[in-house]
Design a protein around this motif. Structure first.
Motif, PDB file in Angstrom:
ATOM      1  N   LEU A 288       1.794  -2.145  -3.823  1.00  0.00           N
ATOM      2  CA  LEU A 288       2.208  -2.331  -2.432  1.00  0.00           C
ATOM      3  C   LEU A 288       1.044  -2.795  -1.564  1.00  0.00           C
ATOM      4  N   GLY A 289      -0.125  -2.205  -1.791  1.00  0.00           N
ATOM      5  CA  GLY A 289      -1.289  -2.562  -0.995  1.00  0.00           C
ATOM      6  C   GLY A 289      -1.687  -4.013  -1.145  1.00  0.00           C
ATOM      7  N   ALA A 290      -1.455  -4.585  -2.322  1.00  0.00           N
ATOM      8  CA  ALA A 290      -1.801  -5.984  -2.571  1.00  0.00           C
ATOM      9  C   ALA A 290      -0.949  -6.937  -1.739  1.00  0.00           C
ATOM     10  N   ARG A 291       0.209  -6.457  -1.270  1.00  0.00           N
ATOM     11  CA  ARG A 291       1.114  -7.309  -0.492  1.00  0.00           C
ATOM     12  C   ARG A 291       1.296  -6.808   0.934  1.00  0.00           C
ATOM     13  N   THR A 292       0.372  -5.932   1.384  1.00  0.00           N
ATOM     14  CA  THR A 292       0.475  -5.341   2.720  1.00  0.00           C
ATOM     15  C   THR A 292      -0.854  -5.482   3.439  1.00  0.00           C
ATOM     16  N   CYS A 293      -0.839  -6.106   4.617  1.00  0.00           N
ATOM     17  CA  CYS A 293      -2.097  -6.309   5.335  1.00  0.00           C
ATOM     18  C   CYS A 293      -2.489  -5.083   6.163  1.00  0.00           C
ATOM     19  N   GLY A 294      -1.543  -4.194   6.425  1.00  0.00           N
ATOM     20  CA  GLY A 294      -1.829  -2.992   7.187  1.00  0.00           C
ATOM     21  C   GLY A 294      -1.739  -1.750   6.326  1.00  0.00           C
ATOM     22  N   SER A 295      -0.974  -0.771   6.779  1.00  0.00           N
ATOM     23  CA  SER A 295      -0.920   0.530   6.122  1.00  0.00           C
ATOM     24  C   SER A 295       0.330   0.711   5.281  1.00  0.00           C
ATOM     25  N   VAL A 296       0.204   1.577   4.272  1.00  0.00           N
ATOM     26  CA  VAL A 296       1.337   2.089   3.513  1.00  0.00           C
ATOM     27  C   VAL A 296       1.431   3.574   3.851  1.00  0.00           C
ATOM     28  N   VAL A 297       2.441   3.959   4.602  1.00  0.00           N
ATOM     29  CA  VAL A 297       2.629   5.348   5.009  1.00  0.00           C
ATOM     30  C   VAL A 297       3.680   5.958   4.083  1.00  0.00           C
ATOM     31  N   PHE A 298       3.316   7.039   3.400  1.00  0.00           N
ATOM     32  CA  PHE A 298       4.202   7.596   2.397  1.00  0.00           C
ATOM     33  C   PHE A 298       4.095   9.118   2.393  1.00  0.00           C
ATOM     34  N   THR A 299       4.948   9.754   1.635  1.00  0.00           N
ATOM     35  CA  THR A 299       4.926  11.212   1.538  1.00  0.00           C
ATOM     36  C   THR A 299       4.813  11.647   0.088  1.00  0.00           C
TER      37      THR A 299
END
Length: 233
Positions: free
Chosen positions: A157-168
């Motif tokens: 996910l991080g490779a395709r996201t320029c901002g944050s990944v918010v998860f639980t």
């Protein structure tokens, strides 16, 4: 020699994903449809509903208040409450869930004035075909996965996201650890997935070569216990 670690990781992830799909698309659809509505529920389920509402608010508070122009992945959208709030804040939302039945509920519940801001899909939240995003929100979507699976998911996910990944994740509390060991000891005839508790510090160490994790806080409401984290590649 063939490196079997990535193959085994993929098999573990796929096996868990298939159990999650079976449970939510065939066994628990009506339960989750009712839990995520304003219909009366039992006292225990009401505490879960309240806990999920508090967690959703906590996770959304980690994103910008104004999301106009932002493309957001609601990874594991379920019946769609987070999708609606993201779209209300102006985001272009890709709402995906492994359960086609829950995606159908989310589509029916989406207000008409938000339909041009949301695209729904059923399938794997890690699929590269979903595209690139400014932020990802994954509420209770990774709680059934191992540390290795979570690391691989965040890396993807991080490779395709320029901002944050918010998860639980499910935190390593005494209660949840007891429930986890009990679940490991007894057979589960309904094939429902089992939450795997994780400690934020240990997860941060596990992903340190692909990104950083920040602890956003914990929500405890009756039987609902969940920890919010933020990942940045």
């Amino acid at each position: 020699m063939l490196d079997r670690a990535p193959i085994e990781t993929a098999r573990n992830y796929d096996a868990t994903r298939n159990r999650v799909e079976h449970y939510f698309d065939r066994t628990a659809t009506r339960v989750w449809e009712r839990l995520t509505s304003d219909a009366p529920v039992s006292r225990i389920r009401e505490t879960v509903r309240q806990g999920r509402d508090r967690m959703r608010a906590l996770m959304l508070s980690a994103l910008p208040a104004d999301l106009r122009g932002a493309r957001i992945l609601d990874a594991g959208c379920g019946a769609g409450p987070t999708t609606i709030e993201l779209a209300e804040r102006g985001a272009d939302v890709m709402a995906v869930d492994i359960s086609p039945s829950l995606v159908g509920i989310a589509e029916r519940r989406l207000p008409d004035h938000l339909r041009d801001r949301v695209t729904f899909a059923s399938g794997d939240m890690l699929s590269a075909q979903l595209g690139h995003f400014d932020h990802v929100i994954a509420m209770d979507s990774l709680i059934y996965y191992t540390e290795t699976d979570i690391r691989e998911a965040l890396d993807a996910l991080g490779a395709r996201t320029c901002g944050s990944v918010v998860f639980t994740v499910a935190p390593r509390t005494p209660l949840l650890m007891t429930m986890w060991y009990a679940g490991k000891a007894f057979p589960r005839s309904d094939r429902s997935p089992v939450m795997i508790p994780h400690g934020p510090a240990r997860l941060a160490q596990a992903v340190r070569d692909v990104g950083k994790i920040r602890d956003l806080g914990r929500v405890t409401s009756g039987f609902y216990i969940s920890q919010a984290l933020e990942f940045r590649a």
